[in-house]
Design a protein around this motif. Sequence first.
Motif, PDB file in Angstrom:
ATOM      1  N   LEU A 182      10.632  10.499 -23.835  1.00 33.28           N
ATOM      2  CA  LEU A 182      11.931  10.850 -23.278  1.00 33.28           C
ATOM      3  C   LEU A 182      11.775  11.894 -22.169  1.00 33.28           C
ATOM      4  O   LEU A 182      12.351  11.773 -21.093  1.00 33.28           O
ATOM      5  N   PHE A 183      10.979  12.907 -22.434  1.00 36.35           N
ATOM      6  CA  PHE A 183      10.687  13.935 -21.439  1.00 36.35           C
ATOM      7  C   PHE A 183       9.186  13.984 -21.197  1.00 36.35           C
ATOM      8  O   PHE A 183       8.403  13.954 -22.145  1.00 36.35           O
ATOM      9  N   ASP A 184       8.798  14.060 -19.954  1.00 39.04           N
ATOM     10  CA  ASP A 184       7.382  14.180 -19.609  1.00 39.04           C
ATOM     11  C   ASP A 184       7.279  15.033 -18.345  1.00 39.04           C
ATOM     12  O   ASP A 184       7.251  14.524 -17.232  1.00 39.04           O
ATOM     13  N   VAL A 185       7.239  16.348 -18.548  1.00 36.44           N
ATOM     14  CA  VAL A 185       7.228  17.266 -17.407  1.00 36.44           C
ATOM     15  C   VAL A 185       5.952  17.134 -16.584  1.00 36.44           C
ATOM     16  O   VAL A 185       5.903  17.583 -15.435  1.00 36.44           O
ATOM     17  N   ALA A 186       4.920  16.499 -17.157  1.00 40.41           N
ATOM     18  CA  ALA A 186       3.674  16.306 -16.408  1.00 40.41           C
ATOM     19  C   ALA A 186       3.899  15.427 -15.175  1.00 40.41           C
ATOM     20  O   ALA A 186       3.107  15.462 -14.233  1.00 40.41           O
ATOM     21  N   GLU A 187       4.988  14.632 -15.175  1.00 38.36           N
ATOM     22  CA  GLU A 187       5.264  13.771 -14.028  1.00 38.36           C
ATOM     23  C   GLU A 187       5.461  14.573 -12.747  1.00 38.36           C
ATOM     24  O   GLU A 187       5.152  14.100 -11.652  1.00 38.36           O
ATOM     25  N   PHE A 188       5.985  15.780 -12.876  1.00 36.65           N
ATOM     26  CA  PHE A 188       6.223  16.607 -11.698  1.00 36.65           C
ATOM     27  C   PHE A 188       4.932  16.980 -10.968  1.00 36.65           C
ATOM     28  O   PHE A 188       4.965  17.390  -9.814  1.00 36.65           O
ATOM     29  N   LYS A 189       3.800  16.842 -11.646  1.00 34.74           N
ATOM     30  CA  LYS A 189       2.510  17.193 -11.041  1.00 34.74           C
ATOM     31  C   LYS A 189       1.817  16.004 -10.385  1.00 34.74           C
ATOM     32  O   LYS A 189       0.741  16.147  -9.818  1.00 34.74           O
ATOM     33  N   LEU A 190       2.436  14.833 -10.492  1.00 39.62           N
ATOM     34  CA  LEU A 190       1.796  13.607 -10.012  1.00 39.62           C
ATOM     35  C   LEU A 190       2.352  13.184  -8.659  1.00 39.62           C
ATOM     36  O   LEU A 190       3.566  13.088  -8.473  1.00 39.62           O
ATOM     37  N   TRP A 191       1.440  12.907  -7.714  1.00 42.47           N
ATOM     38  CA  TRP A 191       1.881  12.384  -6.424  1.00 42.47           C
ATOM     39  C   TRP A 191       2.551  11.032  -6.589  1.00 42.47           C
ATOM     40  O   TRP A 191       3.502  10.711  -5.871  1.00 42.47           O
ATOM     41  N   SER A 192       2.098  10.227  -7.563  1.00 40.29           N
ATOM     42  CA  SER A 192       2.675   8.903  -7.769  1.00 40.29           C
ATOM     43  C   SER A 192       4.164   8.996  -8.101  1.00 40.29           C
ATOM     44  O   SER A 192       4.946   8.091  -7.759  1.00 40.29           O
ATOM     45  N   PHE A 193       4.586  10.068  -8.745  1.00 41.56           N
ATOM     46  CA  PHE A 193       5.997  10.266  -9.077  1.00 41.56           C
ATOM     47  C   PHE A 193       6.821  10.464  -7.799  1.00 41.56           C
ATOM     48  O   PHE A 193       7.850   9.821  -7.603  1.00 41.56           O
ATOM     49  N   TYR A 194       6.351  11.321  -6.917  1.00 49.44           N
ATOM     50  CA  TYR A 194       7.079  11.588  -5.670  1.00 49.44           C
ATOM     51  C   TYR A 194       6.994  10.393  -4.724  1.00 49.44           C
ATOM     52  O   TYR A 194       7.952  10.109  -3.997  1.00 49.44           O
ATOM     53  N   ARG A 195       5.886   9.690  -4.752  1.00 49.03           N
ATOM     54  CA  ARG A 195       5.762   8.473  -3.949  1.00 49.03           C
ATOM     55  C   ARG A 195       6.790   7.437  -4.405  1.00 49.03           C
ATOM     56  O   ARG A 195       7.410   6.753  -3.584  1.00 49.03           O
ATOM     57  N   ALA A 196       6.986   7.336  -5.714  1.00 50.21           N
ATOM     58  CA  ALA A 196       7.976   6.397  -6.251  1.00 50.21           C
ATOM     59  C   ALA A 196       9.390   6.796  -5.832  1.00 50.21           C
ATOM     60  O   ALA A 196      10.216   5.931  -5.493  1.00 50.21           O
ATOM     61  N   LEU A 197       9.691   8.091  -5.823  1.00 55.72           N
ATOM     62  CA  LEU A 197      11.006   8.551  -5.385  1.00 55.72           C
ATOM     63  C   LEU A 197      11.248   8.213  -3.918  1.00 55.72           C
ATOM     64  O   LEU A 197      12.341   7.776  -3.541  1.00 55.72           O
ATOM     65  N   ILE A 198      10.233   8.405  -3.096  1.00 55.61           N
ATOM     66  CA  ILE A 198      10.349   8.066  -1.678  1.00 55.61           C
ATOM     67  C   ILE A 198      10.590   6.566  -1.516  1.00 55.61           C
ATOM     68  O   ILE A 198      11.428   6.128  -0.720  1.00 55.61           O
ATOM     69  N   ALA A 199       9.860   5.767  -2.302  1.00 52.46           N
ATOM     70  CA  ALA A 199      10.010   4.310  -2.228  1.00 52.46           C
ATOM     71  C   ALA A 199      11.420   3.883  -2.620  1.00 52.46           C
ATOM     72  O   ALA A 199      12.021   3.007  -1.978  1.00 52.46           O
ATOM     73  N   GLU A 200      11.980   4.487  -3.675  1.00 50.62           N
ATOM     74  CA  GLU A 200      13.339   4.158  -4.094  1.00 50.62           C
ATOM     75  C   GLU A 200      14.360   4.578  -3.033  1.00 50.62           C
ATOM     76  O   GLU A 200      15.327   3.862  -2.765  1.00 50.62           O
ATOM     77  N   PHE A 201      14.153   5.745  -2.440  1.00 54.70           N
ATOM     78  CA  PHE A 201      15.060   6.224  -1.395  1.00 54.70           C
ATOM     79  C   PHE A 201      15.062   5.276  -0.197  1.00 54.70           C
ATOM     80  O   PHE A 201      16.124   4.834   0.262  1.00 54.70           O
ATOM     81  N   ILE A 202      13.881   4.947   0.307  1.00 50.92           N
ATOM     82  CA  ILE A 202      13.777   4.093   1.496  1.00 50.92           C
ATOM     83  C   ILE A 202      14.286   2.684   1.191  1.00 50.92           C
ATOM     84  O   ILE A 202      14.999   2.075   2.005  1.00 50.92           O
ATOM     85  N   ALA A 203      13.941   2.155   0.027  1.00 52.65           N
ATOM     86  CA  ALA A 203      14.370   0.801  -0.321  1.00 52.65           C
ATOM     87  C   ALA A 203      15.892   0.713  -0.406  1.00 52.65           C
ATOM     88  O   ALA A 203      16.502  -0.244   0.092  1.00 52.65           O
ATOM     89  N   THR A 204      16.518   1.719  -1.021  1.00 51.36           N
ATOM     90  CA  THR A 204      17.979   1.690  -1.129  1.00 51.36           C
ATOM     91  C   THR A 204      18.626   1.896   0.231  1.00 51.36           C
ATOM     92  O   THR A 204      19.664   1.293   0.539  1.00 51.36           O
ATOM     93  N   LEU A 205      18.029   2.736   1.065  1.00 52.47           N
ATOM     94  CA  LEU A 205      18.528   2.916   2.434  1.00 52.47           C
ATOM     95  C   LEU A 205      18.514   1.587   3.185  1.00 52.47           C
ATOM     96  O   LEU A 205      19.519   1.195   3.797  1.00 52.47           O
ATOM     97  N   LEU A 206      17.398   0.893   3.142  1.00 57.36           N
ATOM     98  CA  LEU A 206      17.294  -0.390   3.841  1.00 57.36           C
ATOM     99  C   LEU A 206      18.245  -1.427   3.265  1.00 57.36           C
ATOM    100  O   LEU A 206      18.859  -2.213   3.990  1.00 57.36           O
ATOM    101  N   PHE A 207      18.361  -1.428   1.951  1.00 53.89           N
ATOM    102  CA  PHE A 207      19.260  -2.369   1.282  1.00 53.89           C
ATOM    103  C   PHE A 207      20.697  -2.186   1.759  1.00 53.89           C
ATOM    104  O   PHE A 207      21.379  -3.143   2.142  1.00 53.89           O
ATOM    105  N   LEU A 208      21.162  -0.940   1.770  1.00 51.69           N
ATOM    106  CA  LEU A 208      22.540  -0.682   2.187  1.00 51.69           C
ATOM    107  C   LEU A 208      22.732  -0.920   3.674  1.00 51.69           C
ATOM    108  O   LEU A 208      23.789  -1.420   4.097  1.00 51.69           O
ATOM    109  N   TYR A 209      21.742  -0.562   4.469  1.00 55.06           N
ATOM    110  CA  TYR A 209      21.891  -0.769   5.907  1.00 55.06           C
ATOM    111  C   TYR A 209      22.075  -2.253   6.232  1.00 55.06           C
ATOM    112  O   TYR A 209      23.017  -2.645   6.919  1.00 55.06           O
ATOM    113  N   ILE A 210      21.197  -3.095   5.726  1.00 55.91           N
ATOM    114  CA  ILE A 210      21.262  -4.520   6.038  1.00 55.91           C
ATOM    115  C   ILE A 210      22.511  -5.167   5.459  1.00 55.91           C
ATOM    116  O   ILE A 210      23.220  -5.937   6.136  1.00 55.91           O
TER     117      ILE A 210
END
Length: 279
Positions: free
Chosen positions: A24-52
């Motif tokens: 349920l909680f995993d604070v270790a995620e905050f130390k992982l680049w893969s976590f922030y990379r996933a957030l960037i991917a979700e942000f950009i994907a949703t931006l493109l989705f709404l734009y088109i």
Amino acid sequence: MSKEVIEEGQTHGKDYVDPPPAPLFDVAEFKLWSFYRALIAEFIATLLFLYITVATVIGHKKKQDACGGVGLLGIAWAFGGMIFVLVYCTAGISGGHINPAVTFGLLLARKVTLIRAVSYMVAQCLGAICGVGLVKAFMKPYYNSLGGGANTVASGYSTGTALGAEIIGTFVLVYTVFSATDPKRSARDSHIPVLAPLPIGFAVFMVHLATIPITGTGINPARSFGAAVIINDKKAWDDHWIFWVGPFAGALAAAVYHQFILRAAAMKALGSFRSHPSN
């Protein structure tokens, strides 16, 4: 031997085991680049989705007076096609959610942690706002006058009907996501992970065909929120609760149906309990 038993044997022959539930909680995620990379991917994907997609809606409405535009079928294809493309592009990075309702359903099924789920939802909503903001910037002469692609209850339909349409539509989408990404099917049928974006995109397409006349089709709270923030008029906000409550209720129903009925999670837990009686 029954078909079910044969299939179980074939699946076990491929060393299938249910993945452990995400904590349920995993604070270790905050130390992982893969976590922030996933957030960037979700942000950009949703931006493109709404734009088109919102640009497609505005373009269709602009040309309606001249009997042109892509029509409702074209709008449905825009939404379904973009989901297919973006899930294909981001599935290996973030899981390709692009929708808070999908994230919520996967959280309920313990596929993602609460920290990741909340972070994804924030990234998706911010991406949606930016995507619709780009549409307004590029199509400013028509954006406000043509409704800005905001979701509202169409004339002649009640809020109850709109809410029901959003619940059922989101159920179809999230149920498809669970089925297309089921690790048991992936172990049995090697082509499933490759084809997963296709049925998800088609689910979005089919739901849009059914519900565009009722609500403009939300089934994605980030999509509805981004459009409401940028258009910022009373009608969009009056109906806005429907586009959060409906999708989240539909995602809840899909998670319960897939996990506890189709995958029989409750029966498995009961069987495990019975096989380990207390002394």
